[in-house]
Scaffold this motif. Structure first.
Motif, PDB file in Angstrom:
ATOM      1  N   LEU A 144       0.823  -1.208   0.000  1.00 41.58           N
ATOM      2  CA  LEU A 144       0.000   0.000   0.000  1.00 41.58           C
ATOM      3  C   LEU A 144       0.856   1.257   0.000  1.00 41.58           C
ATOM      4  O   LEU A 144       0.404   2.323  -0.424  1.00 41.58           O
ATOM      5  N   ASN A 148       0.244   2.004  -6.061  1.00 38.13           N
ATOM      6  CA  ASN A 148      -1.080   2.631  -6.029  1.00 38.13           C
ATOM      7  C   ASN A 148      -2.139   1.565  -6.310  1.00 38.13           C
ATOM      8  O   ASN A 148      -2.666   1.457  -7.419  1.00 38.13           O
ATOM      9  N   TYR A 150      -4.926   1.056  -4.071  1.00 38.12           N
ATOM     10  CA  TYR A 150      -6.113   1.234  -3.248  1.00 38.12           C
ATOM     11  C   TYR A 150      -7.388   0.918  -4.021  1.00 38.12           C
ATOM     12  O   TYR A 150      -8.397   0.524  -3.426  1.00 38.12           O
ATOM     13  N   GLN A 151      -7.367   1.101  -5.335  1.00 35.10           N
ATOM     14  CA  GLN A 151      -8.557   0.781  -6.114  1.00 35.10           C
ATOM     15  C   GLN A 151      -8.853  -0.710  -6.076  1.00 35.10           C
ATOM     16  O   GLN A 151     -10.031  -1.124  -6.001  1.00 35.10           O
ATOM     17  N   VAL A 153      -8.007  -2.698  -3.592  1.00 34.67           N
ATOM     18  CA  VAL A 153      -8.471  -2.958  -2.227  1.00 34.67           C
ATOM     19  C   VAL A 153      -9.940  -2.559  -2.082  1.00 34.67           C
ATOM     20  O   VAL A 153     -10.765  -3.318  -1.536  1.00 34.67           O
ATOM     21  N   PHE A 154     -10.281  -1.386  -2.576  1.00 30.61           N
ATOM     22  CA  PHE A 154     -11.657  -0.899  -2.476  1.00 30.61           C
ATOM     23  C   PHE A 154     -12.633  -1.824  -3.221  1.00 30.61           C
ATOM     24  O   PHE A 154     -13.701  -2.169  -2.708  1.00 30.61           O
ATOM     25  N   LEU A 271      -4.384   9.292  -6.038  1.00 31.84           N
ATOM     26  CA  LEU A 271      -4.382   8.015  -5.320  1.00 31.84           C
ATOM     27  C   LEU A 271      -4.251   6.825  -6.266  1.00 31.84           C
ATOM     28  O   LEU A 271      -3.771   5.766  -5.863  1.00 31.84           O
ATOM     29  N   THR A 272      -4.622   6.994  -7.533  1.00 27.82           N
ATOM     30  CA  THR A 272      -4.711   5.853  -8.436  1.00 27.82           C
ATOM     31  C   THR A 272      -3.569   5.758  -9.446  1.00 27.82           C
ATOM     32  O   THR A 272      -3.556   4.826 -10.249  1.00 27.82           O
ATOM     33  N   LEU A 318      -2.129   8.333   3.249  1.00 31.38           N
ATOM     34  CA  LEU A 318      -2.747   7.041   2.948  1.00 31.38           C
ATOM     35  C   LEU A 318      -1.726   6.008   2.498  1.00 31.38           C
ATOM     36  O   LEU A 318      -1.908   4.808   2.715  1.00 31.38           O
ATOM     37  N   GLN A 319      -0.659   6.470   1.861  1.00 32.68           N
ATOM     38  CA  GLN A 319       0.382   5.548   1.404  1.00 32.68           C
ATOM     39  C   GLN A 319       1.505   5.415   2.423  1.00 32.68           C
ATOM     40  O   GLN A 319       2.660   5.190   2.061  1.00 32.68           O
TER      41      GLN A 319
END
Length: 747
Positions: A144, A148, A150-151, A153-154, A271-272, A318-319
């Motif tokens: 994480l 990148n 997080y997408q 994970v979401f 974030l992506t 976040l990272q």
């Protein structure tokens, strides 16, 4: 007495007549007043009715425009999904074949989505990502923080929570989400052109151009998991929000709402995609230019700078405090611009020469401070994650060494070369290039004139420009100025690097559609030829886009339907055979070495441990990749064995397509890049630099096939087909500790 009475009677009669006349006059006045009141009430009713009617038609136009935006977005998502399905016959593939279709780094990213779904709980899945020891052997990394993802994970959490498992497979949930984002992309471009032109016809033209120029606007149908396919829709939303934010006469409450939209879209974009810092740096340069030329107010430019900085810092948190973000050029430039702006007073006062001199000094100070902050931040953080990108940029423009292995990997790929000229032939074939170039040329001239007037403090010049603006000859709204510089800056980026064209061509559609449907452009044209009337302006604005749309439908609709319905089939039996063998014949904790692209697929399909992978934003990983790639160089078997064991490899996969590569010309084949980096003479006919020497060893990937004792004592071939050869590393002989430690440090 009698005479007096007669006089009084006359007087009374006269007075009576006077009173009657007054009464009659009052009655007439009342009647006229009532009539005026009735007329006024009628006018009020008429104006009220016309206002309601105008509001009604405005609502109809708004609803029609939004409906068409949604329809175009959905159609594009359906089209790319159909092309993806028909290209691979995806619905009929086995699971391993579907996973193999996620080529190169796409497979790596999708593997984390798959890993999260296989985890017993969401919490356990997150723990495994934060403490991952499967992606890089002999190392535990925080995925994480590094990547990148997080997408993924979401989406995995969303798939677990939603009641869709029974009728929708995980892979379809993933690809449908990506294709849905492409619908958002088209809608964002639609809205941008609508805001600029004031006509939803421009949005329709934008969407149609984007779909018809799919070859140059997107590659999502065969690179689903690429980070850009996640981030560019949010970037398009951000541009649309900025366009709305910079519109003249926007109310303060609306400005605050739109600024929040700018922040949310910027945050999602950052974030992506790991390359967000470079895109935001270019965008910050656009803000800086608009501010320097007086197109933005101090409050607007400060707000936009702060949105960028807060978005980057939020992603940094976040990272897990990713140092690459703190050392980004974008953040350094924003800090420098805000700092110099605060301390350097009187920038926008004085005459033209004084303003230009101050502007040049201001620019030099900001750039110097930004570079200094960036250099000091990287030194303090020991940050070298993006070093390869700057090496590539320097080598591309002849400013650095061309033998550097990392830089050469990029330089030799066609995607990182200059934009091919046939791109413009395709764009011209859909009639998009010509209005784009004409609009660009006219607006650049207008920008120069307005900027010159803004920088000049001459009363005569300002009065002249004011008069011209009243006549609508010279006018440049801030939102138009932003989009103009946006297409110029990202157009230059696309020219220099073909892969970056996807940042430009989508916005190019919106900008060209604005030129076709924009009121300002056509009004300027008509005033120049002294033929400007509202009726003619309305006629041209609506007729020209309709004619273009009719032509595009006639010429391209059958071709598009044919492309959408064209059937092909996925066929890669050698890779399928390799993945099946690895899954069934090797331990689950076995470590594999090989090319970055293949190893990403091995992780996705088999879950085995890797020595290296395609996510190249780490200096230690780049060095390890170069060491592992020595299997394609001229090295002794002892050296290759030692390097691979130092990386923890149990198996190495050799690909004939790399060992005997013919796709690239001499000097750009992978084996050539390794020879140059090692100081060895390249294979084949051609010149070599005088400082290169012939290697005493044969090329490892070819010589190992001889099975001579020197190779068979260290490697055992355990799998072979037409494309791949897999060798198991034998246990090494005991060697000196110092030598082993040196190799460990290198790998």
């Amino acid at each position: 007495m009698e005479a007096r009475r007669r006089g009084d009677r006359k007087l009374e009669r006269h007075s009576g007549i006077t009173r009657d006349g007054a009464s009659m006059g009052k009655a007439e006045t009342k009647r006229s007043t009532g009539k005026a009141e009735k007329e006024e009430c009628g006018h009020y009713r008429n104006s009220q009715q016309s206002g309601v009617l105008a509001l009604y038609w405005h609502g109809v136009a708004m609803a029609t425009g939004l409906s068409l935006a949604g329809a175009l977005g959905i159609f594009h998502a359906w089209a790319v999904n159909s092309i993806h399905e028909n290209l691979l016959w995806f619905s009929h593939l086995e699971e391993v074949e579907r996973e193999i279709s996620f080529r190169t780094e796409c497979g790596l990213y999708y593997s984390y989505y798959k890993q999260m779904l296989k985890a017993p709980t969401i919490q356990q899945g997150l723990v495994e990502l934060i403490n991952d020891n499967m992606t890089e052997s002999k190392r535990t990394i925080n995925l994480l923080q590094r990547m990148n993802i997080y997408q993924e994970v979401f989406l995995s959490i969303l798939y677990r929570v939603l009641p869709i498992q029974t009728y929708l497979e995980p892979v379809y949930f993933y690809i449908y989400t990506v294709f849905s984002l492409q619908a958002v992309y088209v809608i964002a471009l639609y809205i941008t052109s609508w805001l600029l032109s004031g006509s939803w016809l421009a949005g329709v033209l934008t969407g149609v151009w984007y779909i018809l120029n799919r070859v140059d606007t997107t590659r999502v149908e065969f690179t689903i998991s690429l980070r850009e396919n996640w981030s560019l829709p949010f970037f398009a939303l951000q541009v649309a929000a900025i366009t709305c934010y910079l519109r003249p006469q926007l109310k303060p409450i609306h400005q605050r709402v739109v600024l929040w939209l700018v922040f949310v879209s910027t945050f999602c974009f950052c974030l992506t995609w790991q390359f967000n810092q470079f895109i935001l740096f270019i965008q910050a340069l656009i803000f800086f230019t608009l501010d320097a030329l007086d197109f933005l107010s101090p409050e607007q430019v400060t707000s936009l700078y702060l949105v960028q900085a807060i978005s980057l810092l939020s992603v940094w948190l976040l990272q897990f405090c990713n140092s690459m973000i703190l050392g980004s050029l974008a953040l350094s430039f924003v800090v420098a611009a805000l700092s110099i702006r605060h301390f350097q007073r009187g920038l926008k006062s004085g005459g033209l020469l004084s303003r230009v001199a101050k502007l040049l000094l201001h620019t030099l100070l900001v750039l110097a401070l930004a570079l200094s902050i960036n250099y000091l931040a990287k030194r303090a953080l020991q940050l070298w994650s993006d070093e390869h990108i700057f090496k590539f940029i320097k080598a591309k423009f002849g400013l650095g060494a061309t033998r550097d292995f990392d830089a050469s990997l990029y330089l030799c790929e066609e995607a990182f070369g200059l934009l091919p000229l046939d791109t413009f032939e395709r764009l011209g074939g859909t009639l998009m290039l010509y209005p784009y170039l004409s609009t660009l040329s006219v607006l650049l001239i207008m920008l120069a004139l307005v900027a010159l007037a803004n920088l000049s403090d001459s009363g005569f010049a300002r009065a002249r420009v004011a008069a011209s603006r009243d006549e609508s000859l010279i006018r440049m709204r801030p939102d138009v100025a932003y989009n103009l510089l946006h297409t110029v800056f990202f157009g230059l980026l696309a020219f220099s690097t073909m892969r970056m064209k996807y940042l430009w061509t989508g916005h190019m559609c919106a900008f060209a559609a604005y030129g076709v449907c924009g009121k300002d452009i056509w009004e300027l044209y008509l005033r120049v030829i002294h033929c400007s009337t509202k009726a003619k302006l309305r006629l041209i604005r609506y007729t020209v886009p309709i004619v273009i749309l009719a032509f595009l439908y006639y010429k391209f609709w059958p071709r598009l339907m044919e492309e959408v319905s064209e059937l092909r089939e996925f066929y890669d039996p050698d890779t399928v055979e390799l993945m099946a063998w690895i899954s069934s014949k090797t331990p689950k904790k076995a470590v594999f070495a090989g090319s970055m692209q293949l190893l990403a697929g091995i992780k996705l399909c088999t879950g085995r441990v890797l020595t290296n992978h395609p996510h190249y934003e780490d200096k230690a990983l780049r060095e390890r990749t170069r060491q592992v790639y020595q299997v394609y160089a001229r090295q002794s078997p002892e050296e290759v064995h030692r390097v691979l064991r130092a990386a923890g490899a149990d198996y190495v996969v050799l690909e004939d397509s790399i060992c005997y590569e013919r796709r690239h010309s001499r000097g750009c084949r992978l084996r050539d890049l390794l020879d140059l980096a090692n100081g060895h003479v390249m294979d084949g006919e051609g010149e070599n630099d005088p400082d290169l020497v012939a290697s005493p060893d044969p090329r490892f990937c070819d010589a190992i096939k001889t099975d001579s004792p020197v190779y068979s004592s260290l490697f055992t071939r355990v799998f072979k087909n037409k494309t791949f050869n897999v060798y198991r590393l034998k246990k090494p002989k005991k060697k000196g500790r110092g030598e082993g430690k040196a190799v460990d440090r290198a790998v």
